[in-house]
Design a protein around this motif. Sequence first.
Motif, PDB file in Angstrom:
ATOM      1  N   MET A  61       0.862  -1.202   0.000  1.00 15.58           N
ATOM      2  CA  MET A  61       0.000   0.000   0.000  1.00 15.58           C
ATOM      3  C   MET A  61       0.884   1.233   0.000  1.00 15.58           C
ATOM      4  N   THR A  62       0.902   1.926  -1.091  1.00 17.91           N
ATOM      5  CA  THR A  62       1.820   3.049  -1.193  1.00 17.91           C
ATOM      6  C   THR A  62       1.103   4.375  -1.183  1.00 17.91           C
ATOM      7  N   LEU A  63      -0.203   4.305  -1.070  1.00 16.38           N
ATOM      8  CA  LEU A  63      -0.961   5.543  -1.106  1.00 16.38           C
ATOM      9  C   LEU A  63      -0.812   6.295   0.219  1.00 16.38           C
ATOM     10  N   LEU A 106     -13.416   5.235  -2.759  1.00 13.03           N
ATOM     11  CA  LEU A 106     -13.434   4.839  -4.165  1.00 13.03           C
ATOM     12  C   LEU A 106     -12.043   4.895  -4.787  1.00 13.03           C
ATOM     13  N   ILE A 107     -11.314   5.981  -4.521  1.00 17.65           N
ATOM     14  CA  ILE A 107     -10.071   6.164  -5.271  1.00 17.65           C
ATOM     15  C   ILE A 107      -8.893   5.377  -4.706  1.00 17.65           C
ATOM     16  N   GLN A 108      -8.938   5.071  -3.423  1.00 19.06           N
ATOM     17  CA  GLN A 108      -7.815   4.352  -2.824  1.00 19.06           C
ATOM     18  C   GLN A 108      -7.529   3.018  -3.525  1.00 19.06           C
ATOM     19  N   PRO A 109      -8.549   2.176  -3.724  1.00 16.11           N
ATOM     20  CA  PRO A 109      -8.274   0.918  -4.434  1.00 16.11           C
ATOM     21  C   PRO A 109      -7.791   1.142  -5.873  1.00 16.11           C
ATOM     22  N   LEU A 110      -8.318   2.189  -6.520  1.00 15.32           N
ATOM     23  CA  LEU A 110      -7.883   2.488  -7.893  1.00 15.32           C
ATOM     24  C   LEU A 110      -6.386   2.814  -7.906  1.00 15.32           C
ATOM     25  N   PHE A 111      -5.977   3.707  -7.014  1.00 15.88           N
ATOM     26  CA  PHE A 111      -4.582   4.147  -7.014  1.00 15.88           C
ATOM     27  C   PHE A 111      -3.647   3.030  -6.531  1.00 15.88           C
ATOM     28  N   ALA A 112      -4.130   2.228  -5.602  1.00 12.12           N
ATOM     29  CA  ALA A 112      -3.305   1.106  -5.142  1.00 12.12           C
ATOM     30  C   ALA A 112      -3.018   0.156  -6.306  1.00 12.12           C
ATOM     31  N   ALA A 113      -4.023  -0.078  -7.129  1.00 15.00           N
ATOM     32  CA  ALA A 113      -3.843  -0.969  -8.288  1.00 15.00           C
ATOM     33  C   ALA A 113      -2.873  -0.340  -9.297  1.00 15.00           C
TER      34      ALA A 113
END
Length: 342
Positions: A1-3, A42-49
């Motif tokens: 997890m780099t966010l 919503l955006i956390q999983p997107l950015f993690a991917a």
Amino acid sequence: MTLTLRSALAGTAVAATLIAAAGSAYAQPKEVNVYSYREAKLIQPLFAAFTKETGIDVNVISASSGLEQRIKSEGENSPADILLTVDIGRLEDAVKAGITQPIQSATLDKLVPARARDPEGHWFGMSMRARVVYASNDRVKADAITYEELADPKWKGKICIRSGQHMYNNALFAAYLAHHGEAKTEEWLRGLKANLAQKPSGGDRETARDVAAGKCDLGIGNTYYWALMKTNEKQKAWADATRVILPTFKDGGTHVNVSGVVLTKYAPNKANAVKLIEWLMGEQAQHMYADMNFEYPLRDGIAVNPIVASYGKMKPDDVPLAKIGDNKKAASELVDKVGFDN
Ligand code: FE
């Protein structure tokens, strides 16, 4: 997890880090800085991917207002690369504030339909949401309706809606203006106001709640909220008491708005920013928009979530979003003129 969530950090601290990196012999840091109006959930999983796939870290600052002003006041030192938001009005406001630069990307030009991006390339839509009717299962027989009919006196005292000045309604009314012109739109707004069961209030979910409670027969709301209620234990009853009808303009389709992005004027990590924006139009991200927040993917060939599919086939109205943005001020003035929210 780099966010990393840096909402509490001052922008100057981020800027200092970037200046230090730029002064070194190394190439551009492997990161991109996003200012976001969209919910972290919503955006956390997107950015993690995205990070997992590219090795590029995504630093996020989230807020519910003021991000354009912040980027403007940070000026050339702004660490922001991307502003992520919903609503055509907000995208155009960012462009008008002078904080954007055009995105040159053949990939985006190919994947984002022309009606959902700025002709000059300053903003791009990433996903769509339609503004629709939540109809009472008990009291409404119709399974089709036009936006024009919402002003028909047969619905007198039967419609619930949030503020006419909210950006979602503002965009719908601006689309009405594009179809019908000012005089007819004013007449329609007066008719719609006369049909309201109560003073405009709450949000889209509350309109479904009020339909479920019998206060009104039709609520106006966005497509994803109905699916979110349907999958939320506490709100499921509001969805269960209603069904989604996809209205159309008499001479057009269903009004849709977008979530989208702009690239900031002084983006310090421009190449990474463009990479992220292109990634958001990729198949994986578009599926995530469809299944996590029940939005309509903008990219062709990506299936909508089954709950959203249950609304029926949605044909987006073909008035370009840029045109809706142009009409937004006039629509807002008409709302005041007819005393819509009074
Ligand atoms: Fe919303």
